[in-house]
Design an enzyme around this catalytic site. Structure first.
Site, PDB file in Angstrom:
ATOM      1  CE1 TYR A  16      18.778   4.499  94.111  1.00  0.00           C
ATOM      2  CE2 TYR A  16      19.817   5.387  96.091  1.00  0.00           C
ATOM      3  CZ  TYR A  16      18.681   5.142  95.328  1.00  0.00           C
ATOM      4  OH  TYR A  16      17.449   5.527  95.802  1.00  0.00           O
ATOM      5  CG  ASN A  71      16.134  13.438  89.699  1.00  0.00           C
ATOM      6  OD1 ASN A  71      16.809  12.795  88.898  1.00  0.00           O
ATOM      7  ND2 ASN A  71      14.879  13.141  89.959  1.00  0.00           N
ATOM      8  CG  ASN A 104      15.280  13.539  85.199  1.00  0.00           C
ATOM      9  OD1 ASN A 104      14.840  14.227  84.281  1.00  0.00           O
ATOM     10  ND2 ASN A 104      14.584  12.571  85.757  1.00  0.00           N
ATOM     11  CG  HIS A 106      20.588   6.813  86.975  1.00  0.00           C
ATOM     12  ND1 HIS A 106      20.714   7.273  85.679  1.00  0.00           N
ATOM     13  CD2 HIS A 106      19.697   7.661  87.577  1.00  0.00           C
ATOM     14  CE1 HIS A 106      19.944   8.336  85.511  1.00  0.00           C
ATOM     15  NE2 HIS A 106      19.326   8.595  86.643  1.00  0.00           N
TER      16      HIS A 106
END
Length: 206
Positions: free
Chosen positions: A19, A71, A117, A24
């Site tokens: 990631y 999250n 989120n 994000h």
């Protein structure tokens, strides 16, 4: 008696190489930039997060990168907030936002989580919306699924705009600590320039 200990500056993202350069992870990127500028090592695993203490513009800070995945970010932040018993105004969160145009940043003193989120998790766990945040605009997903979009890597055509926005977000944090959030909002709540024009968004309430 309560004593003001430090500012808690949180960058949101997902841990791991997979990631690392996704849309994000803008919060992680901005926090890493701040850490590099001020020689702060964010490598201590505590509160379900990587943390590092230091000073930015003369202010004592704790830099925090939750390792819970996006999250569940609130689990880490709740532990930090409970441990240091900080004022909400001294908790600053940096994160990506596809509701803001590519390359822009927005500073707000408080507010809802919107569609993010990670922010929903934080607000749920600390039971407060009354903390500052710096949002980094990653642009709209268009016809793409929003989950695929935020977890995707930035394209060549957007890389420069996002890198500039990350730089601005780090500078905005420095401005908040040095001059206060009202001054930072006046200086940095500016929309990305379409056709060479800049439009000021003084209130940061979009």
């Amino acid at each position: 008696m309560f004593y003001k200990v430090m500012y808690i500056i949180v960058g949101l993202g997902n841990p791991g190489k997979k990631y690392e350069h996704t849309r994000h992870n803008m919060g992680f990127l901005a926090l890493d930039l701040l850490a590099d500028k001020y020689g702060i090592k964010v490598d201590r695993l505590k509160f379900k997060a990587l943390t590092g203490e230091g000073r930015i513009e003369g202010k004592k800070v704790l830099l925090v990168k939750p390792q819970t995945y996006m999250n569940l970010s609130g689990e880490a932040i709740r532990e930090v907030v409970d441990y240091y018993d900080v004022y909400m105004e001294d908790l600053i969160v940096i994160y990506d936002d596809f509701d803001i145009e590519l390359g822009s940043i927005r500073i707000r003193k408080k507010g809802s989580a919107g569609s993010h989120n990670g922010m929903k998790s934080i607000i749920q766990h600390i039971q407060s919306k009354d903390f500052p945040r710096v949002r980094i605009g990653i642009g709209n997903s268009g016809k793409s699924d929003w989950k695929d979009f935020v977890l995707g890597r930035m394209g060549k055509d957007e890389k420069k705009a996002i890198e500039d926005a990350v730089d601005k977000a780090a500078d905005a944090i420095m401005c908040i600590l040095e001059k206060g959030i009202d001054k930072a909002m006046n200086e940095y709540n500016i929309k990305a320039k379409p056709a060479g024009k800049e439009e000021s968004d003084q209130q940061g309430n979009d």
